[in-house]
Design an enzyme around this catalytic site. Structure first.
Site, mmCIF file in Angstrom:
data_model
loop_
_atom_site.group_PDB
_atom_site.id
_atom_site.type_symbol
_atom_site.label_atom_id
_atom_site.label_comp_id
_atom_site.label_asym_id
_atom_site.label_seq_id
_atom_site.Cartn_x
_atom_site.Cartn_y
_atom_site.Cartn_z
ATOM 1 N N ARG A 160 0.846 -1.204 0.000
ATOM 2 C CA ARG A 160 0.000 0.000 0.000
ATOM 3 C C ARG A 160 0.876 1.248 0.000
ATOM 4 N NH1 ARG A 160 -3.359 -3.612 2.329
ATOM 5 N NH2 ARG A 160 -5.270 -3.840 1.102
ATOM 6 N N ASP A 189 -0.323 -5.861 -3.899
ATOM 7 C CA ASP A 189 -1.740 -5.582 -3.622
ATOM 8 C C ASP A 189 -2.294 -4.734 -4.748
ATOM 9 O OD1 ASP A 189 -4.276 -5.123 -2.162
ATOM 10 O OD2 ASP A 189 -3.141 -5.896 -0.457
ATOM 11 N N HIS A 260 -6.990 -8.704 -4.865
ATOM 12 C CA HIS A 260 -5.933 -7.743 -4.503
ATOM 13 C C HIS A 260 -4.851 -7.682 -5.587
ATOM 14 C CE1 HIS A 260 -7.265 -6.609 -0.440
ATOM 15 N NE2 HIS A 260 -7.727 -7.836 -0.361
ATOM 16 N N ASP A 322 -7.232 -13.571 0.346
ATOM 17 C CA ASP A 322 -8.257 -12.857 1.119
ATOM 18 C C ASP A 322 -9.125 -11.997 0.200
ATOM 19 O OD1 ASP A 322 -5.924 -11.340 0.589
ATOM 20 O OD2 ASP A 322 -6.472 -9.854 2.084
ATOM 21 N N GLU A 323 -10.315 -11.734 0.680
ATOM 22 C CA GLU A 323 -11.211 -10.735 0.083
ATOM 23 C C GLU A 323 -11.273 -10.859 -1.442
ATOM 24 O OE1 GLU A 323 -10.800 -7.277 3.455
ATOM 25 O OE2 GLU A 323 -9.209 -7.421 1.980
ATOM 26 N N TRP A 395 -7.560 -14.353 10.169
ATOM 27 C CA TRP A 395 -7.604 -12.918 10.475
ATOM 28 C C TRP A 395 -8.995 -12.464 10.844
ATOM 29 C CZ3 TRP A 395 -10.067 -8.838 7.738
ATOM 30 C CH2 TRP A 395 -10.657 -9.176 6.522
ATOM 31 N N LEU A 421 -2.446 -3.688 13.823
ATOM 32 C CA LEU A 421 -1.825 -2.530 14.468
ATOM 33 C C LEU A 421 -2.003 -1.236 13.674
ATOM 34 C CD1 LEU A 421 1.418 -4.129 15.970
ATOM 35 C CD2 LEU A 421 -0.889 -4.011 16.915
ATOM 36 N N ASP A 422 -2.693 -1.322 12.523
ATOM 37 C CA ASP A 422 -3.069 -0.071 11.856
ATOM 38 C C ASP A 422 -4.319 0.510 12.507
ATOM 39 O OD1 ASP A 422 -4.324 -2.422 10.814
ATOM 40 O OD2 ASP A 422 -5.111 -1.277 9.118
ATOM 41 N N TRP A 492 -0.747 -3.018 8.460
ATOM 42 C CA TRP A 492 -1.221 -2.609 7.132
ATOM 43 C C TRP A 492 -0.952 -1.122 6.964
ATOM 44 C CZ3 TRP A 492 -2.115 -6.690 4.324
ATOM 45 C CH2 TRP A 492 -2.634 -7.858 4.893
ATOM 46 N N GLU A 494 -2.213 1.321 4.554
ATOM 47 C CA GLU A 494 -2.993 2.299 3.797
ATOM 48 C C GLU A 494 -2.755 3.713 4.341
ATOM 49 O OE1 GLU A 494 -4.231 -0.609 4.858
ATOM 50 O OE2 GLU A 494 -5.857 -1.350 3.577
HETATM 51 C C1 ACM Z 1 -6.885 -8.985 5.426
HETATM 52 O O1 ACM Z 1 -6.970 -8.176 6.340
HETATM 53 N N1 ACM Z 1 -7.559 -8.786 4.302
HETATM 54 C C2 ACM Z 1 -6.052 -10.173 5.518
#
Ligand code: ACM
Length: 600
Positions: A160, A189, A260, A322-323, A395, A421-422, A492, A494
């Site tokens: 990110r 990503d 992603h 993921d996602e 997660w 931790l973000d 993360w 962002e």
């Molecule tokens: C995640 O937070 N999408 C692994």
């Protein structure tokens, strides 16, 4: 004149973080002098070397490396196979014999002993050059220690926001200083591809740059107008891996597929489920622009993974998973037919494109297996089509972790409800870009990775594996349950666009996580305000924050951010843990829910 005399016992306890299983402080202290002799068993030499180098730099002394077993060595590092794996016993003695003796179960134990020895020397040991009259003085003591969990991980998202190599190396140092032994590098990503790949140069020529970034939450749609980018060359990667290895940290690379991937698709649009050109994504949140899970995409990523296996030495390679919205797959009759042709059908007998998610990851997991590596995936990929040797990183909560273990997968716990931790650290209006759940330092210290889940963090996962084992958390008949490998905190990025912002988000919460993952015999009651929690915060304040200060870490002060750490006017997005748990009872197999916004 430098002060070289051995003095009285330290008046304050050394305040080790993470706390060791056992620490006995004795009378007096010892000084490791200029010219001290260091003898280490050959298998333990990398750890001894790492300690020597930091000690020499911090205290302005030379330490001579001598043969293992040499008489009169001042610092002795030996193997002791009777100790538990990763464990060590450290004796700092004011009496007869060497000044320091570290007996270590293995190289991992020697790394841990080296970091404990560094902490025992006080904050000055975390400086890059000596303060005037700095002395390497250690309290006489005996430490007996071994890790609680095998996988003590931290994920660093360099996709990110690209993090320059030098900052990654510094982060490795800080992870090692806290006895963390896995760095999962999230390299790819939607918003950037950071790994130069010889076979596919456009991945970085195109995929490592984006036109701008969203300021704060994606909901504002506000861009900063500033291009962002960067990538690691193969030489950079090998350097990071070697640097980490020298400090006892395994770098697990993550190549996130089949979602992603917008940065990949900007470079190679022919891999996309939807036709057309696109740019590297400039906003946060979840994209439904995903790979076509085709044999061609399998082949493409198999070649990427070949290079990954050449340059990274970890036994594990993370494949994301993921996602993954399946909208674009459902739009294509040929993809539905392909699923049916592969036997991936739903209860109605029609092609079930959602199962292509597991099918695609299974092909890449097999490829990794043929290269001697094990795949790691996020928990949405857990389901009937995932090979059992694949590690599942849970997660979304602990219920999915239980289900994956019951189905035979080894699991790493990384619940967003506890160790992202973000997420915001305080309720104050001055908290910079407050996203996610409120996760204070004390909340992270209360995280319990080993106890049975409390029901607060669960998501239900139903269904059956291809081999008939249920995936709903009930023990599967005839299937040996998987192991809890360990736990992982996530950073993360962002909203963390620099090493300074990462420092703020990660520290000191990462120290709390490290103690939970490392320390055997912690009190079960670590709830905020409990005796154990208050003692930890006090140890942090008196002994450990001075170490972080000396190392130049711009952590979040216990009382809240410094004015220059705030981000006035940059909007976050608050999530309410209790409210989400009330509605998150069922995310089903595949796990992604339309309308859900991801971590922020
Ligand atoms: C995640 O937070 N999408 C692994």
């Amino acid at each position: 004149m430098p002060d070289t005399a051995a003095g009285p016992a330290a008046t304050v306890p050394p305040g080790l973080v993470p706390a060791p299983a056992s620490l006995q402080v004795a009378e007096g202290c010892v000084v490791v002098p200029d010219g001290a002799r260091l003898a280490a068993a050959p298998q333990l030499a990398p750890a001894a070397r790492a300690w020597r180098r930091t000690a020499e730099a911090a205290f302005g002394i030379d330490i001579a490396t001598v043969e293992a077993g040499a008489p009169d060595a001042d610092v002795v590092v030996v193997l002791d196979a009777a100790l538990p794996p990763g464990g060590y016993r450290l004796r700092v003695g004011a009496g007869q014999g060497p000044l320091v003796e570290a007996a270590c179960a293995d190289l991992a134990g020697a790394h841990a002993a080296a970091q404990t020895l560094r902490q025992l020397a006080g904050p000055a040991a975390f400086r890059y050059a000596p303060a005037p009259a700095a002395v390497l003085r250690l309290p006489a003591c005996e430490v007996t220690d071994a890790p609680r969990l095998e996988w003590r991980g931290v994920l660093l998202d360099v996709a990110r926001h690209f993090l320059p190599k030098a900052d990654v190396l510094r982060f490795v140092d800080l992870a090692a200083a806290h006895h963390l032994d896995v760095l999962q590098l999230h390299l790819t990503d939607d918003q950037g591809w950071r790994l130069a790949v010889d076979a596919y140069p456009r991945l970085t020529e195109v995929g490592s740059w984006r036109g701008e970034s969203t300021v704060g939450t994606w909901r504002t749609g506000r861009g900063d107008g500033r291009p962002h980018g960067g990538c690691y060359s193969r030489a950079d990667v090998r350097e990071i891996v070697a640097y980490a290895r020298e400090r006892g940290v395994t770098v697990v690379p993550e190549i996130d597929v089949p979602g992603h991937v917008q940065a990949v698709l900007a470079a190679y649009p022919e891999l996309a489920a939807r036709a057309g050109a696109r740019a590297v994504r400039t906003t946060w949140g979840i994209s439904d622009d995903v790979l076509d899970p085709s044999p061609r995409a399998v082949e493409f990523f198999a070649r990427v993974l070949d290079q990954v296996c050449e340059d990274f030495d970890a036994p594990f390679v993370a494949l994301g998973g993921d996602e993954v919205p399946t909208t674009a797959w459902r739009e294509r009759p040929d993809v539905v037919a392909r699923a049916a042709g592969l036997g991936l059908v739903g209860p109605d007998g029609a092609g079930d494109v959602a199962r292509l998610h597991g099918w695609f990851l299974a092909r890449l997991a097999e490829h990794l297996r043929s290269r001697g590596r094990r795949a790691v995936v996020w928990d949405e990929a857990f389901g009937p089509d995932l090979p059992r040797d694949v590690v599942v990183t849970a997660w979304r909560g602990t219920a999915v972790a239980r289900a994956a273990r019951a189905a035979g997968h080894d699991v790493v716990l990384a619940p967003e409800q506890h160790v992202y931790l973000d997420h915001r650290q305080g309720h104050g209006a001055d908290e910079p870009v407050p996203v996610g759940f409120l996760r204070t330092l004390e909340d992270v210290y209360a995280f319990e990775p080993v106890a049975e889940p409390d029901g607060v963090t669960g998501v239900a996962v139903r269904g059956a594996r291809a081999d008939g084992a249920p995936v709903d958390g009930a023990p599967a008949r005839g299937v040996a349950p998987g192991r809890l490998l360990g736990a992982q905190a996530q950073v993360w990025t962002e909203h963390l666009d620099s090493a300074r912002r990462i420092d703020y988000a990660a520290f000191p919460r990462l120290a709390a996580f490290a103690e939970v993952a490392w320390t055997r015999g912690l009190p079960a009651d670590r709830a905020p305000g409990s005796r154990a929690s208050r003692a930890f915060v006090e140890r942090l304040r008196t002994a450990h924050l001075p170490r972080l200060d000396a190392a130049g870490v711009e952590y979040r002060p216990l009382a809240g951010p410094h004015p220059w750490q705030t981000r006035p006017g940059v909007q976050g997005h608050l999530r309410d843990l209790a409210a989400e748990v009330a509605v998150a009872g069922d995310v089903g197999l595949g796990g992604w829910v339309e309308g859900r916004a991801g971590a922020e």
